[in-house]
Motif scaffolding. Structure first.
Motif, mmCIF file in Angstrom:
data_model
loop_
_atom_site.group_PDB
_atom_site.id
_atom_site.type_symbol
_atom_site.label_atom_id
_atom_site.label_comp_id
_atom_site.label_asym_id
_atom_site.label_seq_id
_atom_site.Cartn_x
_atom_site.Cartn_y
_atom_site.Cartn_z
ATOM 1 N N GLU A 60 -25.249 -0.985 7.728
ATOM 2 C CA GLU A 60 -24.628 -1.067 6.407
ATOM 3 C C GLU A 60 -24.407 0.317 5.813
ATOM 4 O O GLU A 60 -25.184 1.238 6.041
ATOM 5 N N VAL A 61 -23.347 0.439 5.022
ATOM 6 C CA VAL A 61 -23.004 1.716 4.397
ATOM 7 C C VAL A 61 -23.736 1.854 3.071
ATOM 8 O O VAL A 61 -23.769 0.915 2.269
ATOM 9 N N ARG A 70 -24.726 5.766 6.745
ATOM 10 C CA ARG A 70 -24.971 4.427 7.270
ATOM 11 C C ARG A 70 -26.450 4.261 7.590
ATOM 12 O O ARG A 70 -27.091 5.175 8.082
ATOM 13 N N SER A 190 -24.533 10.183 10.495
ATOM 14 C CA SER A 190 -23.544 9.334 9.810
ATOM 15 C C SER A 190 -23.206 9.845 8.408
ATOM 16 O O SER A 190 -22.266 9.353 7.789
#
Length: 194
Positions: A60-61, A70, A190
């Motif tokens: 999930e971001v 992320r 990320s």
């Protein structure tokens, strides 16, 4: 007979040459390796990248106004407070491993040491080890490591355009040092500034 003497003299000369070289054989110039098709390369430089690449987290971001990252797959993300996102996963005992992405807003200084004094190092039990040689999304960052409330805690902080961001990791003791490092490295890979 003359030929036998020449061969004997040549053999003796080769023995002298190899014994003078400390046991190393004397050889002619090395031939370049032959390469064909897709393997052809104009240089003999190694093609292996010495820097191992880290696969970015793909869960999930976590998004703030200034940055996003992320979480690892399987972690849940929730908004805790204004500007703070929390990603977590529970272990078998029910305690949590957590990641916080905190948007600090305008910090008024580009000095990382000032950021540490004003907005960093909260949540540590005792004094953490602090270094200033980390990277967060291409910006110079501080890294603090020590003990948190439930276990090992690691915090990264950086400033871009006068805006500060912190990325904090807290684990309980059920994660090994290698597991913790893998999570931290994947989430850092990320991370992007907005």
């Amino acid at each position: 007979m003359k030929r036998a003497r020449r061969l004997g003299a040549l053999a003796a000369a080769l023995m002298v040459l190899t014994s003078c070289g400390g046991g190393e054989e004397v050889s002619g110039p090395a031939e370049p390796p032959s390469r064909t098709g897709a393997d052809a390369s104009p240089t003999d430089e190694p093609t292996d990248d010495p820097t191992p690449t880290v696969e970015a987290a793909a869960g999930e971001v976590m998004t703030t106004e200034s940055a996003y990252a992320r979480a690892p797959e399987g972690w849940r993300t929730e908004r805790q407070l204004d500007g703070v996102l929390d990603s977590w996963v529970a272990n078998k005992r029910g305690t949590l491993h957590q990641i916080y992405l905190s948007d600090l807003g305008a910090v008024g200084s580009e000095d990382l040491e000032q950021l540490v004094r004003t907005d960093g190092l909260t949540g540590f039990e005792g004094r953490p080890r602090v270094s200033y040689d980390a990277d967060l999304g291409g910006e110079a960052a501080f890294r603090a490591a020590g003990d948190g409330v439930v276990g090992p805690r690691e915090e990264y902080g950086a400033i871009r355009g006068g805006v500060g961001v912190k990325l904090t990791f807290e684990f309980d003791e059920s994660f090994s040092a290698g597991q913790r490092r893998a999570v931290v490295d994947a989430v850092l890979a990320s991370f992007r500034w907005s």
